[in-house]
Design a protein around this motif. Structure first.
Motif, short mmCIF file in Angstrom:
data_model
loop_
_atom_site.label_atom_id
_atom_site.label_comp_id
_atom_site.label_asym_id
_atom_site.label_seq_id
_atom_site.Cartn_x
_atom_site.Cartn_y
_atom_site.Cartn_z
N PHE A 76 7.29 9.01 5.29
CA PHE A 76 7.16 7.66 5.33
C PHE A 76 6.25 7.27 6.54
O PHE A 76 6.16 7.88 7.57
N GLY A 77 5.93 5.90 6.56
CA GLY A 77 5.05 5.52 7.51
C GLY A 77 3.68 5.41 7.58
O GLY A 77 2.91 5.40 8.63
N GLU A 78 3.20 6.18 6.35
CA GLU A 78 1.72 6.11 6.27
C GLU A 78 0.92 4.95 5.65
O GLU A 78 -0.15 4.93 6.38
N LEU A 79 1.43 3.86 5.48
CA LEU A 79 1.04 2.59 5.13
C LEU A 79 0.28 1.96 6.23
O LEU A 79 -1.19 1.63 6.35
N ALA A 80 0.95 1.95 7.18
CA ALA A 80 0.57 1.06 8.39
C ALA A 80 -0.54 2.08 9.20
O ALA A 80 -1.18 1.48 10.36
N ARG A 88 4.03 -2.31 9.83
CA ARG A 88 4.85 -1.81 8.86
C ARG A 88 5.32 -2.70 7.84
O ARG A 88 5.53 -3.77 7.98
N THR A 89 5.48 -2.23 6.77
CA THR A 89 5.67 -3.07 5.64
C THR A 89 7.20 -3.10 5.14
O THR A 89 7.67 -3.78 4.24
N ARG A 129 3.45 2.83 -3.81
CA ARG A 129 4.40 2.27 -3.20
C ARG A 129 3.95 0.78 -3.02
O ARG A 129 5.06 -0.15 -3.07
N ASN A 133 6.12 -2.29 -4.51
CA ASN A 133 6.66 -3.66 -3.99
C ASN A 133 6.19 -4.71 -4.53
O ASN A 133 6.92 -5.73 -4.51
#
Ligand code: CMP
Length: 138
Positions: A76-80, A88-89, A129, A133
């Protein structure tokens, strides 16, 4: 030596195609973290400084509508990290005592430029992801 970390990364399917030397190089860029149950690792709105690969334990990702459990082998944490100023989402907290490997923004950049297949897999996971969402935002 990054041996313990390389062993932990070998359990992550994202890295399945890497040979031992490549895996060692990725491992050297990571830091091992031990986090007690209940601790929040990521908060919505925070700047993305790194991403996390889970080796033991589980986290709960609290998106706007949903709670998703992630466990060993997941990340996790890849999106930002995918754009320079993204935040962060979702909130992510340890559901159990957690061991994970953290890769900072510089390490992430090296990883995706050295391994286009891994970059593509990360992108696919991130898009799935985001789509999940967005579907919940309805
Ligand atoms: P980031 O936005 O950096 O921080 C929160 C993380 O939660 C996000 O990256 C993803 O890694 C994760 N995340 C967000 N939405 C989902 C989802 N629907 N399923 C699983 N993980 C998610």
């Amino acid at each position: 030596m990054a041996d313990g970390r390389a062993d932990a990364l070998r359990q992550i399917s994202l890295f399945a195609e890497l040979d031992p030397a490549e895996l060692e190089r990725v491992a050297e860029a990571t830091k091992e973290l031990e986090v007690p149950a209940g601790q929040v690792l990521v908060q919505p709105g925070m700047k993305g400084t790194g991403m996390f690969f889970i080796s033991e334990g589980t986290v709960i990702v609290e998106t706007k509508r949903d709670h998703v459990e992630l466990g060993p082998g997941e990340f996790f944490g890849e999106l930002a990290l995918m754009t320079t100023d993204a935040t962060r989402t979702a909130r992510v907290r340890a559901q159990t005592p957690l061991r994970c490997l953290a890769l900072d923004r510089g390490g992430f950049r090296e990883l995706v430029s050295a391994h286009p297949d891994i970059a593509a897999s990360l992108l696919e996971a991130a898009l799935n992801r985001l789509a999940e969402n967005a579907a919940h935002d309805g």
